[in-house]
Design an enzyme around this catalytic site. Structure first.
Site, PDB file in Angstrom:
ATOM      1  N   GLY A  50       0.695  -1.247   0.175  1.00 12.36           N
ATOM      2  CA  GLY A  50      -0.063   0.022  -0.154  1.00 12.36           C
ATOM      3  C   GLY A  50       1.019   1.024  -0.034  1.00 12.36           C
ATOM      4  N   THR A  51       0.141   2.180  -0.580  1.00  8.76           N
ATOM      5  CA  THR A  51       1.168   3.631  -0.660  1.00  8.76           C
ATOM      6  C   THR A  51       0.777   4.810   0.203  1.00  8.76           C
ATOM      7  OG1 THR A  51       0.088   3.844  -2.659  1.00  8.76           O
ATOM      8  CG2 THR A  51       2.421   2.591  -2.887  1.00  8.76           C
ATOM      9  N   THR A  52       0.268   5.753  -0.540  1.00 12.63           N
ATOM     10  CA  THR A  52       0.539   7.004   0.206  1.00 12.63           C
ATOM     11  C   THR A  52      -0.666   7.387   1.021  1.00 12.63           C
ATOM     12  OG1 THR A  52       1.596   7.739  -1.871  1.00 12.63           O
ATOM     13  CG2 THR A  52       1.176   9.628  -0.360  1.00 12.63           C
ATOM     14  N   ALA A 225       2.786   4.090  -8.085  1.00 19.97           N
ATOM     15  CA  ALA A 225       2.300   3.140  -7.338  1.00 19.97           C
ATOM     16  C   ALA A 225       1.006   3.819  -6.297  1.00 19.97           C
ATOM     17  CB  ALA A 225       3.280   2.534  -6.227  1.00 19.97           C
TER      18      ALA A 225
END
Lengths: 281, 229
Positions: A50-52, A225
């Protein structure tokens, strides 16, 4: 668990710590996530990431928002993953890193806070909650060294100090209080740069929400991403607002007008709103 | 070699039961009632910190009378059991019946194996989606369980209160009416002479089926005064 003929095992009746994680580690460590793999190899490509996540603080409390994308290498493994969660009445947690472990960490953290509250009859202080998250995170250090790192961010309304606060973490469980805003995950550099130019201390929850969504848009713009708002599928970032009244996860119907105005703005100016610059000569 | 005195098992059990009953009857009463939106707990409790009524899980509440250290021990064990089950499986997999069973086994074992039985009586209440699915389990000091319908009174004068509840409680009462009934019973029967218990001396909580997730809510004395007026 040992067989005690239906009677509660002695561990349940023993006087002990109000920590659920400690209790579980003693009694049924197998229920907790495996803490260390046998082989010392990089396993980061095996699970989705998972990213931001971004968070901003204001006089009202704090806002946390996260995009919806999970990736495995170059593949988008999920379009609508949720990475921002309510932790308890007055706090929220967002996670970046290995999705499976991160979501498990959130689940354990939620039970940890509720368990303490039920056993002791009072809630932990916001600093107490932030410290517990450090301790849980430290348990994942072995996995982090093999590439399965989890990086949470914690925000809440501090009822003692009557203001919003944000805490960031590193993989070793290090805990750092952030003054005004913070971002974690692969798109965090772009998001942080974006917030930096728009943030003011006197923002309202609505303005903070708009700034958070602009920052996630900027992150998605430059980081592959991080996912932007998906108008066609109706998938928008998860936004949680925490203030004196508690935590509110915003409905899609509340987010749509903000997302639409951001997209309209970007059609005029793809790099986002211009910051008023006053240069002293 | 000295011979221990022979005591008939019947006598032993009876003595233990009498001992436990006496201990329980000394304490102030707790009333648990079903109302339209869930379950109401009312206790006379001058302490703000030592609770007789507590939250166990999303839809499960706990009320007890008797010796504080003993029922507190069971309460903590119940929270641990419920949280562990909910974490290992799912929140929906935690139910009142399995908790009542665990308490029954525990109390039963303590009653038969240990020289001093627990001087406690417990209600495990579970609120369902509809009032037909609400459950009240009453657990005695010897581990016996009863599935009660509508209301339970425990502690001193519990028999007189149960008798009054039988004629005065009816299904479908709302929260203010149920609360007024419970408080009037504590006023009438809780002491030798009838009195008015101040709201600050009452411990009141509900399991409200209309709330999302955690249904347990404590009522402060401001809210109580409002409901009782």
């Amino acid at each position: 668990m040992t067989n005690t003929g239906g009677m509660l095992p002695p561990a349940f009746l023993r006087n002990g710590s109000p920590s659920f994680a400690d209790f579980l580690a003693d009694l049924a460590p197998d229920v907790l996530t495996a803490r260390l793999l046998q082989a010392s190899i990089d396993t980061s490509h095996l699970a989705p990431h998972g990213t931001t996540i971004v968070a901003l603080r204001g006089a009202f409390g704090a806002v946390m928002a996260g995009d919806r994308r999970a990736t495995m290498g170059n593949v988008i493994s999920q379009r609508d993953i949720e990475k921002v969660f309510q932790a308890d009445d007055h706090s929220v947690i967002g996670i970046a890193g290995t999705a499976g472990l991160a979501i498990e960490l959130v689940r354990l953290f939620q039970v940890e806070l509720e368990h303490y509250e039920k056993i002791e009859g009072v809630q932990l202080s916001l600093d107490g909650k932030a410290n517990r998250l450090s301790a849980l995170l430290r348990g994942n250090l072995g996995m982090a060294m093999q590439g399965l790192a989890v990086v949470p961010m914690f925000a809440g309304f501090d009822l003692d100090r009557q203001r919003g606060r944000i805490f960031s973490y590193d993989v070793t469980g290090g805990r750092y209080e952030e003054h005004d805003y913070h971002a974690v995950g692969s798109g965090s550099f772009f998001a942080r740069g974006s917030i930096k130019k728009m943030y003011r201390e006197d923002i309202s929850a609505q303005t903070a929400t708009a700034i958070a969504l602009e920052a996630l848009y900027d992150a998605a713009d430059d980081d592959s991403a991080t996912g932007g708002p998906d108008i066609a599928r109706g998938i928008y970032p998860v936004v949680a607002v925490t203030d004196i009244d508690g935590v509110r996860i915003l409905e899609d119907s509340e987010l749509l007008p903000i997302v639409e105005s951001i997209i309209a703005g970007r059609q005029r100016r793809p790099d986002g709103p211009l910051v008023n610059m006053e240069i002293q000569s | 070699m000295s011979m221990p005195f022979y005591v008939a098992p019947e006598q032993l059990i009876k003595d233990k039961a009498d001992y436990a009953r006496k201990g329980i009857a000394r304490g102030r009463s707790v009333i648990v009632l079903e109302y339209t939106d869930g379950v109401l707990f009312v206790a006379e409790n001058p302490s703000r910190a030592l609770h007789k009524i507590s939250e166990i899980y999303d839809r499960i509440g706990f009320a007890a009378v008797g010796k504080y250290n003993e029922f507190e021990n069971l309460r903590v064990a119940g929270v641990r059991l419920a949280d562990m089950r909910g974490y290992a499986y799912d929140r929906r997999d935690v139910n009142g019946r399995s908790l009542a069973n665990a308490y029954a086994q525990t109390l039963g074992t303590i009653f038969t194996d240990q020289p001093k039985p627990y001087e406690v009586e417990i209600v495990v209440a579970e609120v369902g989606e509809t009032s037909a699915e609400d459950q009240l389990y009453r657990l005695m000091f010897d581990g016996s369980v009863a599935d009660e319908q509508g209301y339970v009174a425990m502690g001193g004068q519990s028999e007189a209160m149960s008798g009054a509840l039988e004629s005065r409680w009816q299904p479908g009462m709302d929260l203010p009416a149920s609360l007024k009934l419970a408080v009037s019973l504590l006023n009438e029967f809780g002491a030798e002479t009838a009195r008015d218990i101040a709201p600050e001396l009452l411990e009141v909580a509900i399991l409200d089926r209309n709330r999302p997730r955690r249904t347990f809510v404590r009522m402060n004395s401001i809210k109580l005064t409002e409901l009782l007026s």
